[in-house]
Motif scaffolding. Structure first.
Motif, mmCIF file in Angstrom:
data_model
loop_
_atom_site.group_PDB
_atom_site.id
_atom_site.type_symbol
_atom_site.label_atom_id
_atom_site.label_comp_id
_atom_site.label_asym_id
_atom_site.label_seq_id
_atom_site.Cartn_x
_atom_site.Cartn_y
_atom_site.Cartn_z
ATOM 1 N N TYR A 1 91.535 -4.724 93.735
ATOM 2 C CA TYR A 1 92.145 -6.051 93.842
ATOM 3 C C TYR A 1 92.656 -6.534 92.491
ATOM 4 O O TYR A 1 93.646 -7.251 92.415
ATOM 5 C CB TYR A 1 91.132 -7.068 94.371
ATOM 6 C CG TYR A 1 90.935 -7.005 95.866
ATOM 7 C CD1 TYR A 1 92.005 -7.134 96.730
ATOM 8 C CD2 TYR A 1 89.678 -6.829 96.406
ATOM 9 C CE1 TYR A 1 91.826 -7.082 98.088
ATOM 10 C CE2 TYR A 1 89.483 -6.780 97.769
ATOM 11 C CZ TYR A 1 90.561 -6.908 98.607
ATOM 12 O OH TYR A 1 90.384 -6.862 99.947
ATOM 13 N N ALA B 1 86.391 -1.794 95.080
ATOM 14 C CA ALA B 1 87.238 -2.817 95.694
ATOM 15 C C ALA B 1 87.678 -3.858 94.664
ATOM 16 O O ALA B 1 88.837 -4.267 94.643
ATOM 17 C CB ALA B 1 86.494 -3.488 96.843
ATOM 18 N N SER C 1 89.176 -9.099 101.772
ATOM 19 C CA SER C 1 88.069 -8.498 101.027
ATOM 20 C C SER C 1 87.004 -7.921 101.952
ATOM 21 O O SER C 1 86.533 -6.799 101.753
ATOM 22 C CB SER C 1 87.460 -9.536 100.102
ATOM 23 O OG SER C 1 87.178 -10.719 100.808
ATOM 24 N N ILE D 1 97.218 -3.202 99.051
ATOM 25 C CA ILE D 1 95.766 -3.406 98.873
ATOM 26 C C ILE D 1 95.439 -4.884 98.819
ATOM 27 O O ILE D 1 94.497 -5.361 99.440
ATOM 28 C CB ILE D 1 95.280 -2.710 97.593
ATOM 29 C CG1 ILE D 1 95.485 -1.206 97.703
ATOM 30 C CG2 ILE D 1 93.807 -3.027 97.327
ATOM 31 C CD1 ILE D 1 95.198 -0.458 96.431
ATOM 32 N N GLY E 1 92.053 -5.965 108.787
ATOM 33 C CA GLY E 1 93.115 -5.428 107.939
ATOM 34 C C GLY E 1 94.458 -5.447 108.643
ATOM 35 O O GLY E 1 95.464 -5.895 108.078
ATOM 36 N N ILE F 1 95.019 -6.698 102.142
ATOM 37 C CA ILE F 1 93.851 -6.433 102.985
ATOM 38 C C ILE F 1 92.711 -7.373 102.595
ATOM 39 O O ILE F 1 92.339 -7.441 101.427
ATOM 40 C CB ILE F 1 93.418 -4.970 102.855
ATOM 41 C CG1 ILE F 1 94.548 -4.092 103.352
ATOM 42 C CG2 ILE F 1 92.143 -4.702 103.646
ATOM 43 C CD1 ILE F 1 94.277 -2.638 103.275
ATOM 44 N N LEU G 1 88.159 -4.586 103.277
ATOM 45 C CA LEU G 1 88.195 -3.502 102.292
ATOM 46 C C LEU G 1 86.779 -3.038 101.951
ATOM 47 O O LEU G 1 86.501 -1.837 101.886
ATOM 48 C CB LEU G 1 88.931 -3.961 101.030
ATOM 49 C CG LEU G 1 89.250 -2.858 100.029
ATOM 50 C CD1 LEU G 1 90.095 -1.776 100.674
ATOM 51 C CD2 LEU G 1 89.990 -3.409 98.819
ATOM 52 N N LEU H 1 85.223 0.799 102.854
ATOM 53 C CA LEU H 1 84.773 1.724 101.807
ATOM 54 C C LEU H 1 83.393 2.309 102.107
ATOM 55 O O LEU H 1 83.021 3.336 101.549
ATOM 56 C CB LEU H 1 84.740 1.015 100.455
ATOM 57 C CG LEU H 1 86.093 0.804 99.786
ATOM 58 C CD1 LEU H 1 85.945 -0.109 98.586
ATOM 59 C CD2 LEU H 1 86.674 2.139 99.350
#
Lengths: 248, 393
Positions: free
Chosen positions: B267, B263, B226, B221, A227, B224, B229, B233
């Motif tokens: 997205y 997610a 996939s 978002i 990230g 970031i 993310l 989570l």
């Protein structure tokens, strides 16, 4: 003083993300206690098969090599099809560049394995092929967006067609081209992370290994670094784009 | 030179096709799933006669580019379609000649020449469609011939030995389930994000502060990756689920459908909100004024004027979102969400390439179908608004 202020204002956000990335890369081992809270039952809570720095370098070099290939190939093929000797190919190339974006990057990555096998090579191929599309599309849009009157007057000033390209068309198209490069690099950083499922060593390694072994601490470490890498690169390119458009 | 110049595209594409069928493997044959395959060139696979026919067809397409016949592009289109029709037939004849009935586990893999020629033929179709300015319906009509021939040969059993179909046969239940899950995840995410985006856009149209918060947040978002993310989570969701029995009853946990759905929606919001907001804002003020002048209430203006005029761009947002979600759902298989991505990652884990194909090709197909569907809806909508606009004015 004033100059320093503007530097902070322009490059502040990318520098912030970049320093977070560097700090995180080197400091995870010192946060063992916190990660142990997340995974109390695991013997090891800090990913250690490779150092995070090595993974970061590998990730960056994969994306860097792929981006270099896509930029060189993408920009030159867009130039080729907008010159008189290549203009037959223009409809086909622009159609492919827009249709190719329909293909999910993960599918392209998976399909490159039967062709090339496992490892870094198929990842680089998939990344550079996929990254080509936004660059071709934007370079085409940028060059075609240059006012024909501007080109005419440049020719009228006695410029050769190469000079028109170098000094008029490419500079005027540069912001649009850079935004294509930004899209391409952003997608590639994400896809390279998934590349660790096909045997390329990237920051995706801790995530995948954590998912396979049920170690959430590894997953978090990898995910944070991926990230931060994406945020640093994206904000850096964003600022470059602003600078470039401000200069004109 | 006499000033006559010939289009270079078709010669390049046909030349490349010729080169690949003469130098690369057309198919390969595996005695079973494990043993490595043996490559066959086109002449070995279907015999000299077929090789000569295909070569002649390609050379004629090549030479036609340099003729001055006005029908040359139509003739080339005919040859390209014919070649596409012949491709599944060649596979079936290969299976008949080279795979004895006793080898029930034998698999025919598609070789690099097959893929390359298929790809080049599709490029030729696109090229000819553009240069002939064919309409979408004629294009679909042409595409139906190879499709019919493939389906026909498949129903005749001529493609039974194809590796990907063997793989499908071995796990057809799993496959159907995976397709259902995949579509359910994509559909759920897209529909939820349409509703959420509508609320967000309503807020953004009311206040500029909302705009200043929502756009950067969604952009953040989207930046970031996939995998990151999904990974981020897992821990919080697992923690929340462990505290709530109600969530556990709904099968929510750190892995599985829940983080995937969250997610996917996150997205999907950016393209949806961006397109909807921009589309609604960009309806020209004079049109809105005119509608008000006709005595329409604000609600009527929105529903009858602003929304229909913004619709094409909103639909484009839904198109982008859907295609993006189809790809991201594949990645979500890594966190146990199921779907077609499962075949990709399991196949990669076992180095079973046919299984990877069984996951990747349907994903590609789904994306293409979604793209075709939404672009035809958009074309329809554009024509519709133009027509109704014309009759009203």
């Amino acid at each position: 003083m004033g100059k320093q202020e503007t530097i902070a204002r322009i490059w502040g956000i990318p520098l912030l993300w970049l320093s977070c990335l560097i700090i995180a890369t080197f400091s995870f081992p010192y946060f063992e206690e916190i990660f142990r809270q997340i995974e109390p039952n695991q013997r090891q809570v800090i990913y250690s098969r490779d150092s995070f720095f090595t993974l970061l370098l590998n990730h960056l070099s994969l994306v860097g090599i792929a981006a270099t290939i896509s930029i060189l190939l993408g920009v030159s093929s867009a130039i080729f099809v907008t010159r008189p000797f290549g203009k037959d190919f223009l409809p086909l190339v622009s159609q492919i560049a827009s249709m190719g974006q329909t293909f999910p990057p993960i599918a392209v990555l998976a399909l490159s394995v039967p062709l090339l096998g496992f490892g870094a090579l198929p990842t680089i191929l998939a990344l550079s092929l996929y990254g080509l599309l936004p660059i071709v599309r934007n370079t085409l849009a940028g060059i075609q967006g240059v006012d024909a009157a501007v080109i005419e007057s440049a020719r009228g000033m006695g410029m050769s067609s190469f000079q028109v390209l170098r000094q008029v068309e490419l500079p005027l198209a540069s912001t649009v081209i850079l935004s294509g490069i930004r899209t391409s690099v952003t997608i590639n950083i994400a896809t390279a992370a998934i590349g660790s499922t096909i045997g390329a060593s990237t920051l995706g390694d801790p995530v995948i290994s954590g998912l396979v072994n049920g170690n959430t601490a590894y997953v978090i470490q990898g995910a944070i670094l991926i990230g931060l890498l994406a945020l640093s690169t994206d904000s850096l390119l964003d600022r470059l784009q602003l600078r470039l458009s401000a200069r004109r | 030179m006499l000033g006559i110049r010939f289009d270079k595209v078709m010669p390049v594409l046909t030349g490349a096709s010729l080169l690949s069928i003469w130098t690369l493997d057309f198919v390969n044959l595996q005695p079973n799933r494990i043993l490595p395959g043996v490559g066959y060139s086109l002449q070995d696979a279907v015999g000299w006669w077929s090789m000569i026919i295909v070569t002649t067809l390609l050379i004629s397409a090549f030479l036609l580019s340099f003729s001055r016949l006005s029908l040359r592009r139509w003739l080339q289109l005919f040859i390209v379609t014919l070649l596409l029709v012949l491709m599944p037939i060649s596979l079936s004849s290969f299976a008949q000649n080279h795979i004895p009935e006793t080898l029930t586990h034998a698999r025919t893999g598609l070789g690099s020449a097959f893929w390359l020629v298929f790809f080049l033929l599709v490029l030729m179709l696109i090229e000819l469609q553009q240069k002939l300015e064919l309409s979408r319906s004629i294009y679909c009509f042409i595409f139906s011939f190879p499709l019919i021939s493939t389906v026909f040969i498949y129903l005749m059993g001529g493609l039974d030995t194809l590796a990907i179909l063997r793989e499908y046969g071995a796990r057809s239940d799993q496959f159907h389930q995976a397709v259902h899950i995949h579509i359910a995840l994509v559909g759920g995410a897209v529909i939820t994000s349409i509703l959420l985006a509508a609320c967000l856009v309503a807020m953004m149209r009311k206040s500029t502060t909302a705009q200043k918060i929502i756009f950067p947040l969604l952009n953040f978002i989207q930046t970031i990756p996939s995998l990151a993310l999904f990974g981020l989570l897992i821990a919080p969701l697992g923690y929340i689920a462990s505290k709530s029995e109600w969530l556990q009853a709904m099968n929510v946990s750190g892995i599985g459908w829940a983080p995937a759905m969250i997610a996917l929606i996150a997205y999907s919001l950016l393209p949806m909100v961006r397109n909807t907001f921009v589309a609604l804002e960009e309806v020209s003020e004079s049109v809105i004024e005119a509608a008000k002048g006709m005595g329409m209430s604000p609600a009527q203006v929105f529903i009858q004027v602003r929304l229909p005029l913004a619709m094409p761009v909103i639909l484009e947002g839904i198109r982008i979102t859907t295609i993006q979600a189809i790809g991201l759902t594949a990645v979500a298989a890594l966190i146990g969400a199921g779907g077609l991505g499962n075949f990709i990652f399991q196949g990669l884990g076992q180095a079973a390439m046919d299984m990877v194909l069984l996951g990747a090709l349907p994903i590609l197909l789904l994306a293409i179908i979604a793209d075709l569907f939404f672009s035809s809806v958009m074309t329809f909508f554009n024509q519709h608004t133009k027509q109704s606009g014309a009759t009203k004015s």
